[in-house]
Scaffold this active site. Structure first.
Site, PDB file in Angstrom:
ATOM      1  N   ASP A 184      14.919  29.873  -1.941  1.00 42.95           N
ATOM      2  CA  ASP A 184      14.698  31.268  -1.548  1.00 42.95           C
ATOM      3  C   ASP A 184      15.596  31.599  -0.355  1.00 42.95           C
ATOM      4  OD1 ASP A 184      13.514  33.901  -1.321  1.00 42.95           O
ATOM      5  OD2 ASP A 184      11.708  33.067  -2.214  1.00 42.95           O
TER       6      ASP A 184
ATOM      7  N   GLY B 151      19.312  30.022   0.153  1.00 38.50           N
ATOM      8  CA  GLY B 151      20.496  30.525  -0.514  1.00 38.50           C
ATOM      9  C   GLY B 151      20.246  31.883  -1.128  1.00 38.50           C
TER      10      GLY B 151
ATOM     11  N   HIS C 264      11.936  40.665 -13.231  1.00 40.62           N
ATOM     12  CA  HIS C 264      11.535  42.076 -13.323  1.00 40.62           C
ATOM     13  C   HIS C 264      11.905  42.898 -12.083  1.00 40.62           C
ATOM     14  CE1 HIS C 264       7.225  42.158 -11.412  1.00 40.62           C
ATOM     15  NE2 HIS C 264       8.052  41.433 -10.690  1.00 40.62           N
TER      16      HIS C 264
END
Length: 165
Positions: free
Chosen positions: A28, A55, A75
């Site tokens: 993350d 990252g 989404h």
């Protein structure tokens, strides 16, 4: 396993509890990982089997995993950006790797569905949207992946499994 956009790692931690032979990486952005590493939850249970890497999944994801899980990630993004994320997972995975995408699937019928309500919300709040089965097939095809199965769950989300073409 790499949990792409895995936040605090709760999903991966739960998976590691079920599969003691597995190791995993939560991937993350830097501020999310920094906040997580400072929390007491991080030191509980599976710390030696769960690492955190920072990252940007639009640039790349950690290489060499057998499984890349994306829960509630796809989404959030437009088709082009979703394909970029999925393509990076495809480039990084092992030859026999797979992607597991956990998302709601919009039914093709005109009946009421929570996924349709969430789709409106996503369009208003982000560039993303909920997608139909055929739209997921198209996204994954564009990322050089092929859907092998879609697994309904007791939750509103399904698990979409994809492998390299």
């Amino acid at each position: 396993m790499v949990d792409v956009g895995g936040g605090e790692g709760e999903l991966l931690i739960r998976i590691l509890e079920l599969y003691p032979e597995m190791t995993g990486v939560v991937f993350d952005v830097a501020n999310t990982v920094a906040n997580t590493l400072g929390s007491p939850r991080r030191t509980m249970g599976n710390a030696e089997r769960c690492s955190y890497i920072t990252g940007n999944f639009f640039d790349s994801v950690p290489e060499g995993a057998e499984v890349y899980v994306l829960c509630g990630v796809v989404h959030d993004w437009s088709d082009d950006l979703a394909v970029a994320i999925l393509s990076n997972c495809r480039k990084a995975m092992t030859k026999n790797g797979r992607a597991l995408i956990v998302e709601m699937i919009v039914p093709k019928t005109n009946s009421a569905s929570f996924s349709k309500l969430l789709d409106v919300n996503m369009m208003v709040m982000t560039a993303g949207r909920e997608r139909t089965k055929s739209e997921f097939h198209a996204l994954l095809h564009a990322a050089d992946l092929r859907v092998t199965r879609i697994i309904p769950t007791m939750a509103p989300q399904s698990v979409i499994e994809a492998v390299p073409k």
